[in-house]
Design a protein around this motif. Sequence first.
Motif, PDB file in Angstrom:
ATOM      1  N   LEU A 113       0.880  -1.189   0.000  1.00  0.00           N
ATOM      2  CA  LEU A 113      -0.123  -0.158  -0.117  1.00  0.00           C
ATOM      3  C   LEU A 113       0.837   1.421   0.150  1.00  0.00           C
ATOM      4  N   MET A 114       0.574   2.433  -0.672  1.00  0.00           N
ATOM      5  CA  MET A 114       1.184   3.828  -0.738  1.00  0.00           C
ATOM      6  C   MET A 114       0.170   4.658  -0.899  1.00  0.00           C
ATOM      7  N   MET A 115       0.346   5.842  -0.128  1.00  0.00           N
ATOM      8  CA  MET A 115      -0.488   6.909  -0.217  1.00  0.00           C
ATOM      9  C   MET A 115       0.226   8.189  -0.008  1.00  0.00           C
ATOM     10  N   ILE A 116      -0.305   9.287  -0.187  1.00  0.00           N
ATOM     11  CA  ILE A 116       0.170  10.499   0.256  1.00  0.00           C
ATOM     12  C   ILE A 116      -0.556  11.191   1.346  1.00  0.00           C
ATOM     13  N   ASP A 129       4.799   4.345   6.603  1.00  0.00           N
ATOM     14  CA  ASP A 129       5.864   5.346   6.891  1.00  0.00           C
ATOM     15  C   ASP A 129       6.609   5.683   5.615  1.00  0.00           C
ATOM     16  N   ALA A 130       7.458   6.492   5.547  1.00  0.00           N
ATOM     17  CA  ALA A 130       8.246   6.835   4.515  1.00  0.00           C
ATOM     18  C   ALA A 130       9.769   6.456   4.262  1.00  0.00           C
ATOM     19  N   PRO A 141       4.078  17.825  -8.006  1.00  0.00           N
ATOM     20  CA  PRO A 141       4.532  18.231  -6.700  1.00  0.00           C
ATOM     21  C   PRO A 141       4.360  17.387  -5.321  1.00  0.00           C
ATOM     22  N   PHE A 142       4.800  17.081  -4.327  1.00  0.00           N
ATOM     23  CA  PHE A 142       4.716  16.541  -3.264  1.00  0.00           C
ATOM     24  C   PHE A 142       5.710  16.655  -2.138  1.00  0.00           C
ATOM     25  N   GLU A 143       5.389  16.284  -0.827  1.00  0.00           N
ATOM     26  CA  GLU A 143       6.418  16.607   0.166  1.00  0.00           C
ATOM     27  C   GLU A 143       6.803  15.076   0.341  1.00  0.00           C
ATOM     28  N   LYS A 144       8.132  15.055   0.345  1.00  0.00           N
ATOM     29  CA  LYS A 144       8.764  13.679   0.664  1.00  0.00           C
ATOM     30  C   LYS A 144       8.471  12.904   1.688  1.00  0.00           C
ATOM     31  N   LEU A 147       4.990  10.941   1.221  1.00  0.00           N
ATOM     32  CA  LEU A 147       4.746   9.681   0.477  1.00  0.00           C
ATOM     33  C   LEU A 147       5.081   8.500   1.380  1.00  0.00           C
ATOM     34  N   LEU A 148       3.997   7.936   1.700  1.00  0.00           N
ATOM     35  CA  LEU A 148       4.140   6.914   2.744  1.00  0.00           C
ATOM     36  C   LEU A 148       3.820   5.313   2.294  1.00  0.00           C
ATOM     37  N   VAL A 149       4.030   4.378   2.823  1.00  0.00           N
ATOM     38  CA  VAL A 149       4.182   2.994   2.363  1.00  0.00           C
ATOM     39  C   VAL A 149       3.504   2.099   3.547  1.00  0.00           C
ATOM     40  N   ARG A 150       3.089   0.957   3.199  1.00  0.00           N
ATOM     41  CA  ARG A 150       3.024  -0.047   4.181  1.00  0.00           C
ATOM     42  C   ARG A 150       3.171  -1.300   3.487  1.00  0.00           C
TER      43      ARG A 150
END
Length: 167
Positions: A113-116, A129-130, A141-144, A147-150
């Motif tokens: 899973l990934m999400m912003i 977490d990132a 554009p995005f804030e590093k 950008l999260l994953v699980r």
Amino acid sequence: MVELLPLSDIAPQTVEALLDDAFGADRFGRTAYRIRKGTDAIPALSFALVEAGALVGTIQCWPVAHRAADGAETPLVMVGPVAVRPDVQRGGYGRTLMAHMLAAAETKADGALMMIGDPEYYGRFFGFDADATGAWDLPGPFEKRRLLVRAINGHGLPIAAGMIGPR
């Protein structure tokens, strides 16, 4: 009474109205929309929360992929938007939707899973977490740190540099 239903049970225009209320009509310009452009939400991981016959929240998940420079492609599931009607936000509806989706993802997700999202919230309550996403890129554009994953359902996380996009 609160009911969790497949998102496909809700009229699309009702879902779109809730998303406009929660995120604004300008939401289509966001990077998240570019990532999942041209794909359909994953029915087995997308849900609606209905209370007293009214839609109060939704969660959608999308088939995306991490594409490394060497051509390797890793399937991912993009979580979001998680939307709750503004007048009932902070009532636990978002957490209910996330918990329900995560339970379904334990057997139905075909990728990690990934999400912003907010790392403090999604990390604390849902284990995102990132740590693996530092070299990832998005088509906008995005804030590093957001950008999260699980990892879930036995699917590992790509850590190499790469672009996230639709699959």
